[in-house]
Design an enzyme around this catalytic site. Sequence first.
Site, PDB file in Angstrom:
ATOM      1  N   ASP A  73     -13.714  -6.865  -6.796  1.00 22.38           N
ATOM      2  CA  ASP A  73     -14.734  -6.721  -7.845  1.00 22.38           C
ATOM      3  C   ASP A  73     -14.182  -6.172  -9.149  1.00 22.38           C
ATOM      4  O   ASP A  73     -14.891  -6.147 -10.158  1.00 22.38           O
ATOM      5  CB  ASP A  73     -15.846  -5.789  -7.324  1.00 22.38           C
ATOM      6  CG  ASP A  73     -16.634  -6.467  -6.228  1.00 22.38           C
ATOM      7  OD1 ASP A  73     -16.597  -5.964  -5.092  1.00 22.38           O
ATOM      8  OD2 ASP A  73     -17.226  -7.529  -6.490  1.00 22.38           O
ATOM      9  N   HIS A 104     -11.201   0.161  -0.618  1.00 24.63           N
ATOM     10  CA  HIS A 104     -11.641  -0.887   0.311  1.00 24.63           C
ATOM     11  C   HIS A 104     -11.512  -0.350   1.730  1.00 24.63           C
ATOM     12  O   HIS A 104     -10.590   0.386   2.048  1.00 24.63           O
ATOM     13  CB  HIS A 104     -10.776  -2.148   0.162  1.00 24.63           C
ATOM     14  CG  HIS A 104     -11.443  -3.362   0.711  1.00 24.63           C
ATOM     15  ND1 HIS A 104     -11.398  -3.686   2.041  1.00 24.63           N
ATOM     16  CD2 HIS A 104     -12.208  -4.303   0.098  1.00 24.63           C
ATOM     17  CE1 HIS A 104     -12.092  -4.797   2.224  1.00 24.63           C
ATOM     18  NE2 HIS A 104     -12.596  -5.196   1.088  1.00 24.63           N
TER      19      HIS A 104
HETATM   20  C1  SDX Z   1     -16.514  -5.486  -1.486  1.00 25.25           C
HETATM   21  O1  SDX Z   1     -15.740  -5.207   3.374  1.00 25.25           O
HETATM   22  C2  SDX Z   1     -15.383  -6.098   2.597  1.00 25.25           C
HETATM   23  O2  SDX Z   1     -14.542  -6.934   2.855  1.00 25.25           O
HETATM   24  C3  SDX Z   1     -16.081  -6.078   1.240  1.00 25.25           C
HETATM   25  C4  SDX Z   1     -15.571  -7.079   0.206  1.00 25.25           C
HETATM   26  C5  SDX Z   1     -15.853  -8.486   0.627  1.00 25.25           C
HETATM   27  O3  SDX Z   1     -15.126  -9.390   0.172  1.00 25.25           O
HETATM   28  O4  SDX Z   1     -16.861  -8.712   1.324  1.00 25.25           O
HETATM   29  O5  SDX Z   1     -14.186  -6.909   0.010  1.00 25.25           O
HETATM   30  C6  SDX Z   1     -16.300  -6.910  -1.130  1.00 25.25           C
HETATM   31  O6  SDX Z   1     -17.532  -4.953  -1.149  1.00 25.25           O
HETATM   32  C7  SDX Z   1     -15.412  -4.726  -2.168  1.00 25.25           C
HETATM   33  C8  SDX Z   1     -15.766  -3.207  -2.360  1.00 25.25           C
HETATM   34  C9  SDX Z   1     -16.634  -3.112  -3.618  1.00 25.25           C
HETATM   35  N1  SDX Z   1     -17.143  -1.730  -3.752  1.00 25.25           N
HETATM   36  C10 SDX Z   1     -16.650  -0.922  -4.717  1.00 25.25           C
HETATM   37  O7  SDX Z   1     -15.752  -1.216  -5.499  1.00 25.25           O
HETATM   38  C11 SDX Z   1     -17.361   0.430  -4.788  1.00 25.25           C
HETATM   39  C12 SDX Z   1     -16.327   1.539  -4.949  1.00 25.25           C
HETATM   40  N2  SDX Z   1     -15.581   1.658  -3.676  1.00 25.25           N
HETATM   41  C13 SDX Z   1     -16.055   2.560  -2.714  1.00 25.25           C
HETATM   42  O8  SDX Z   1     -17.340   2.976  -2.726  1.00 25.25           O
HETATM   43  C14 SDX Z   1     -15.349   2.498  -1.369  1.00 25.25           C
HETATM   44  O9  SDX Z   1     -14.018   2.416  -1.616  1.00 25.25           O
HETATM   45  C15 SDX Z   1     -15.744   1.388  -0.410  1.00 25.25           C
HETATM   46  C16 SDX Z   1     -17.222   1.350  -0.197  1.00 25.25           C
HETATM   47  C17 SDX Z   1     -15.281   0.089  -0.916  1.00 25.25           C
HETATM   48  C18 SDX Z   1     -15.048   1.676   0.917  1.00 25.25           C
HETATM   49  O10 SDX Z   1     -15.670   2.773   1.466  1.00 25.25           O
HETATM   50  P1  SDX Z   1     -15.083   3.486   2.774  1.00 25.25           P
HETATM   51  O11 SDX Z   1     -14.076   2.653   3.448  1.00 25.25           O
HETATM   52  O12 SDX Z   1     -16.248   3.967   3.563  1.00 25.25           O
HETATM   53  O13 SDX Z   1     -14.257   4.684   2.172  1.00 25.25           O
HETATM   54  P2  SDX Z   1     -14.839   6.117   2.008  1.00 25.25           P
HETATM   55  O14 SDX Z   1     -16.126   6.067   1.240  1.00 25.25           O
HETATM   56  O15 SDX Z   1     -14.822   6.764   3.360  1.00 25.25           O
HETATM   57  O16 SDX Z   1     -13.743   6.794   1.060  1.00 25.25           O
HETATM   58  C19 SDX Z   1     -12.565   7.388   1.593  1.00 25.25           C
HETATM   59  C20 SDX Z   1     -12.154   8.428   0.562  1.00 25.25           C
HETATM   60  C21 SDX Z   1     -13.283   9.396   0.208  1.00 25.25           C
HETATM   61  O17 SDX Z   1     -12.675  10.583  -0.263  1.00 25.25           O
HETATM   62  P3  SDX Z   1     -12.471  11.811   0.837  1.00 25.25           P
HETATM   63  O18 SDX Z   1     -13.833  12.085   1.437  1.00 25.25           O
HETATM   64  O19 SDX Z   1     -11.474  11.281   1.846  1.00 25.25           O
HETATM   65  O20 SDX Z   1     -11.920  12.959   0.007  1.00 25.25           O
HETATM   66  O21 SDX Z   1     -11.829   7.767  -0.680  1.00 25.25           O
HETATM   67  C22 SDX Z   1     -12.756   8.166  -1.671  1.00 25.25           C
HETATM   68  C23 SDX Z   1     -13.940   8.744  -0.977  1.00 25.25           C
HETATM   69  O22 SDX Z   1     -14.642   9.683  -1.802  1.00 25.25           O
HETATM   70  N3  SDX Z   1     -13.112   6.938  -2.418  1.00 25.25           N
HETATM   71  C24 SDX Z   1     -13.249   6.870  -3.725  1.00 25.25           C
HETATM   72  C25 SDX Z   1     -13.502   5.523  -4.000  1.00 25.25           C
HETATM   73  N4  SDX Z   1     -13.535   4.831  -2.854  1.00 25.25           N
HETATM   74  C26 SDX Z   1     -13.285   5.727  -1.864  1.00 25.25           C
HETATM   75  N5  SDX Z   1     -13.190   7.832  -4.697  1.00 25.25           N
HETATM   76  C27 SDX Z   1     -13.392   7.384  -5.971  1.00 25.25           C
HETATM   77  N6  SDX Z   1     -13.637   6.086  -6.323  1.00 25.25           N
HETATM   78  C28 SDX Z   1     -13.703   5.143  -5.355  1.00 25.25           C
HETATM   79  N7  SDX Z   1     -13.964   3.874  -5.688  1.00 25.25           N
END
Ligand code: SDX
Length: 448
Positions: free
Chosen positions: A363, A306
């Site tokens: 989720d 998140h």
């Molecule tokens: C919702 O914003 C809100 O409040 C949203 C929400 C709401 O109520 O409205 O809470 C609802 O959208 C919840 C999120 C649902 N999405 C997912 O579950 C999809 C999986 N999660 C990710 O794609 C990610 O965690 C996000 C999109 C939720 C957050 O993305 P960020 O903050 O841009 O984080 P990032 O992509 O920069 O990741 C940081 C690091 C990266 O690794 P490095 O480059 O540092 O090595 O964490 C890794 C990412 O690759 N990472 C994950 C991961 N989420 C982040 N690696 C594996 N699996 C994951 N789920």
Amino acid sequence: MSESVPLTIDGKTIELPVVTGSEDEKALDISKLRDATGYITLDQGYGNTGSCTSAITYIDGDAGILRYRGIPIEQFEEAPNFIEVCWLLIFGNLPSAEEYGDFSERLTKHAMLNESMKYHFQGFPNQAPPMAILSAMINALSCFHPDMIEMDSDDRFITAAARLISKIRTIAAFAHRSSIGRTYNYPNPNLLYVENFMHMLFSEPHAPHETDDIVRLAFNLVLILHADHEQNCSTSTVRLVGSSGANLFASCAAGVCALWGPLHGGANVAVLEMLEQIHKGDLSVEEYMRQAKDKNSGIRLMGFGHRVYKSFDPRAQMLQRVAEKLLAHLNINDPLLEIGRRLEEIALNDSYFVERKLYPNVDFYSGIILRALGIPTNMFTVVFAMGRMPGWIAHWREQNLQGSRIGRPRQIYTGPEMNDYVPRVQRGWVSDSAADIIPGRPRPTFDL
Ligand code: SDX
């Protein structure tokens, strides 16, 4: 005396005012930065940038705190009432009996769709994504309620809010019934919000659907937990669209489109598909986790991570409790719940996830609950939108009351330096006229 911090650029020092929120959050007001220094800030994904001040929802991502108008969400668990929370988020107070009664009457009064909207449903192909239908039909509401375009009174706004919260439920149900070729179940004025939705989704002419109290309360809590989440992607979209003066229906229709993305509200569908893929044996839990940690795999652990929560998403914890209770009540032994627990257990002990502070989000368990309620997978994000509707309306209203300017971010240009247009004939055209290109080329037959 208001606080400020000095910023020195190219030998010139300016003072940036500090804005302090009611929970002591701090921000630098950079609204005069460009005029004073010629510089803008750049923050892709807005992880460090506040777009507004807001009194609706407070999140402390490090402490796992989420409060609606100051009330911790855990306090809604005991006797969840989604419509009560809708009023709280939109108007800022828990509704009096009078306010609740009036709002409830307007929700009932406005549950029906204009009968001619049915032709739109029939025009969509059966396999049309329900989120596409939802966004289109919410936008279409501004065609059927032109009086809602101008919000020139509180009373008209309350009716518009009631129309949206009530009709999104009818549109969602009609979209589903149309996609499975079944008769529409019209809203029943004697049923409460969730029961009416389940009736419209599942009743058959010979067998009206009954919703028991445990299911009703669980579903109310699921909707409450989705109701608002400060400046998430879809809510920020609603605010940006609304900042141009676009009407409430158009702004919320845009919010539906933003929520659809698999990184946002679409994640609840992706979580279930992930769990089903593991359950089918396509990938073991261990193999899936390995791929989720491999940047090149294109796979993420859906429902994890998140932008704001860097300890735990309190909603995920509450939804896990709802899932356990509901499945026990319905006597469902869903293997996907066990796989979910296993994934969570592995992730919470794996340095990749721990170092990146990746925890289950809203989720991760919601799909298992909706599946237990019999909601088809392709309707999961639609249910998320139903829950989030009051949040979108609350932010649209708050922004209008704040009288904010149209949202128009800047950018840093990285394209080509200035260059000249090259005349067509110098690019191999036979002449300046496009008509001269066509004769030599067969006209394609139409494709859809
Ligand atoms: C919702 O914003 C809100 O409040 C949203 C929400 C709401 O109520 O409205 O809470 C609802 O959208 C919840 C999120 C649902 N999405 C997912 O579950 C999809 C999986 N999660 C990710 O794609 C990610 O965690 C996000 C999109 C939720 C957050 O993305 P960020 O903050 O841009 O984080 P990032 O992509 O920069 O990741 C940081 C690091 C990266 O690794 P490095 O480059 O540092 O090595 O964490 C890794 C990412 O690759 N990472 C994950 C991961 N989420 C982040 N690696 C594996 N699996 C994951 N789920």
